[in-house]
Design a protein around this motif. Sequence first.
Motif, short mmCIF file in Angstrom:
data_model
loop_
_atom_site.label_atom_id
_atom_site.label_comp_id
_atom_site.label_asym_id
_atom_site.label_seq_id
_atom_site.Cartn_x
_atom_site.Cartn_y
_atom_site.Cartn_z
N ILE A 131 -13.61 -11.14 -3.16
CA ILE A 131 -12.73 -11.15 -3.75
C ILE A 131 -11.45 -11.61 -1.92
CG2 ILE A 131 -10.08 -11.17 -4.86
CD1 ILE A 131 -11.36 -8.26 -6.52
N VAL A 132 -11.81 -13.22 -1.91
CA VAL A 132 -11.25 -14.22 -0.83
C VAL A 132 -10.36 -14.56 -1.42
CG1 VAL A 132 -11.55 -15.58 0.57
CG2 VAL A 132 -13.79 -14.89 0.20
N GLY A 133 -9.24 -14.91 -0.20
CA GLY A 133 -8.00 -15.72 -0.34
C GLY A 133 -7.33 -15.82 0.88
N GLU A 134 -6.03 -16.25 0.74
CA GLU A 134 -4.85 -16.61 1.83
C GLU A 134 -4.17 -15.04 1.86
OE1 GLU A 134 -5.23 -18.23 -0.62
OE2 GLU A 134 -2.90 -19.07 -1.29
N SER A 135 -3.64 -15.12 2.99
CA SER A 135 -2.32 -13.81 2.23
C SER A 135 -1.55 -14.14 1.58
CB SER A 135 -2.28 -13.45 3.62
OG SER A 135 -2.42 -13.20 4.68
N GLY A 136 -1.13 -13.56 0.59
CA GLY A 136 0.51 -13.66 -0.49
C GLY A 136 -0.50 -13.90 -1.60
N CYS A 137 -2.02 -13.79 -1.76
CA CYS A 137 -1.96 -15.40 -2.93
C CYS A 137 -2.16 -13.40 -3.67
CB CYS A 137 -3.78 -15.45 -2.94
SG CYS A 137 -5.52 -14.27 -2.95
N GLY A 138 -2.37 -12.68 -3.84
CA GLY A 138 -2.13 -11.10 -4.77
C GLY A 138 -3.41 -10.48 -4.96
N TYR A 196 -19.14 -2.02 -4.41
CA TYR A 196 -17.78 -1.70 -3.96
C TYR A 196 -16.88 -3.35 -4.39
CZ TYR A 196 -21.11 0.07 -0.08
OH TYR A 196 -21.02 0.92 0.97
N LEU A 197 -16.00 -3.02 -4.39
CA LEU A 197 -15.17 -4.70 -4.21
C LEU A 197 -14.63 -4.62 -2.77
CD1 LEU A 197 -13.05 -3.74 -7.39
CD2 LEU A 197 -14.24 -5.32 -6.80
N PHE A 198 -14.50 -5.73 -2.20
CA PHE A 198 -14.83 -5.65 -0.92
C PHE A 198 -13.40 -7.69 -0.79
CE2 PHE A 198 -15.64 -7.76 3.37
CZ PHE A 198 -15.61 -7.16 4.18
N ILE A 199 -12.58 -6.15 -0.42
CA ILE A 199 -11.27 -7.63 -0.04
C ILE A 199 -10.88 -8.19 1.07
CG2 ILE A 199 -8.94 -8.32 -1.15
CD1 ILE A 199 -9.50 -5.88 -3.04
N THR A 200 -11.12 -9.39 1.13
CA THR A 200 -10.65 -10.16 3.05
C THR A 200 -10.41 -11.34 2.24
OG1 THR A 200 -11.86 -9.90 4.37
CG2 THR A 200 -12.90 -10.69 1.99
N HIS A 201 -9.77 -11.83 3.86
CA HIS A 201 -9.80 -13.13 4.10
C HIS A 201 -11.05 -14.08 4.86
CE1 HIS A 201 -8.59 -10.88 7.24
NE2 HIS A 201 -8.46 -12.51 7.73
N ASP A 202 -11.97 -13.09 5.08
CA ASP A 202 -13.07 -13.19 6.46
C ASP A 202 -14.32 -13.46 5.32
OD1 ASP A 202 -14.84 -13.90 8.17
OD2 ASP A 202 -14.33 -11.60 9.18
N LEU A 203 -14.02 -15.18 5.63
CA LEU A 203 -16.07 -15.71 4.45
C LEU A 203 -16.23 -15.11 5.11
CD1 LEU A 203 -14.34 -19.09 3.25
CD2 LEU A 203 -15.60 -17.00 1.87
N GLU A 204 -16.75 -14.69 6.58
CA GLU A 204 -18.14 -14.97 7.20
C GLU A 204 -18.70 -12.95 6.64
OE1 GLU A 204 -18.71 -17.02 11.39
OE2 GLU A 204 -16.09 -15.80 11.20
N ALA A 205 -17.39 -12.67 6.66
CA ALA A 205 -17.95 -11.38 6.48
C ALA A 205 -18.73 -11.24 5.11
CB ALA A 205 -16.58 -9.84 6.68
N VAL A 206 -17.67 -11.95 3.57
CA VAL A 206 -18.48 -11.78 3.01
C VAL A 206 -19.63 -12.05 2.49
CG1 VAL A 206 -18.02 -12.89 0.51
CG2 VAL A 206 -15.82 -12.33 1.45
N THR A 207 -20.26 -13.43 3.63
CA THR A 207 -21.76 -13.69 2.99
C THR A 207 -22.56 -12.75 3.98
OG1 THR A 207 -21.35 -15.00 5.31
CG2 THR A 207 -20.97 -15.90 3.71
N TYR A 208 -22.50 -11.57 4.86
CA TYR A 208 -22.40 -10.79 5.39
C TYR A 208 -23.29 -9.51 4.41
CZ TYR A 208 -24.47 -8.31 9.23
OH TYR A 208 -25.13 -7.10 10.01
#
Length: 258
Positions: free
Chosen positions: A43-50, A202-214
């Motif tokens: 789950i990817v998004g900028e800070s404050g997106c929820g 896993y539910l992986f909440i982050t703003h880091d797209l590189e970590a997501v693709t990994y």
Amino acid sequence: MLLQASDIHVSFPEASPFFLRRRRRPVLKGVSLFLREGQCLGIVGESGCGKSTLGRVLIGLLRPERGRVLVCGEDLYDRRGTKARRCGSVVFQDYTSSVNPRFRIEAVMNEPLRTLEGLDKRELRERAAELLERVGLGGGFLERYPHQLSGGQLQRVCIARALAGAPRFLLLDEAVSSLDVSVQVQIMDLLAELKETHGLSYLFITHDLEAVTYLCDSVLFMHDGVFVEETGDVSRIGDVTHPFARQLLSAVAGFDMA
């Protein structure tokens, strides 16, 4: 389905100098998702997106105003949903505040282990050492205090503690973002190994797209309290079409958005 959330709504009161009825700011605006067995969903998004608010809802820490969360076939917010609450566990970003600095690691590990019935002191220690072994540490760490561990080691302790109740999925809320890059890779390799050997999801909440693709199998992009795009196969993440998703990708070196 391991976890299913439907039409989740959450709002928070806005600051007001008046004692009259306060306006509420919508944070989640009808969010829905599902998590399958053995899946890592980013789950990817900028800070404050929820996205962190959603994480709190999905793990049972914040009851939504509207919507429903089913975990292991039970309503997470039903008083009788004891199985649902045992199905998931959480690892937070700030590993330093996640443990009591005055406790030895053995005491940190024993907090969730004491909820397991029938374990005496010796069995608790053996179980704690086994969990630490599983995350690449060992029984020798039981005698240490948190300040005697590196950031990566302490986050491994937090992961081991999250595994204590034998959950079927982990919520990872920015769980690697405060670590050095080399340590991030080590922790993500550990998570991938645990997923493979123990069948975790896993539910992986982050703003880091590189970590997501990994680490992730699929990705949801969140913007302003809603999901704006879903990528069912992380290898096709460069095919996103929503302007916000493309903006996020274009900010990461290595993604060709042409």
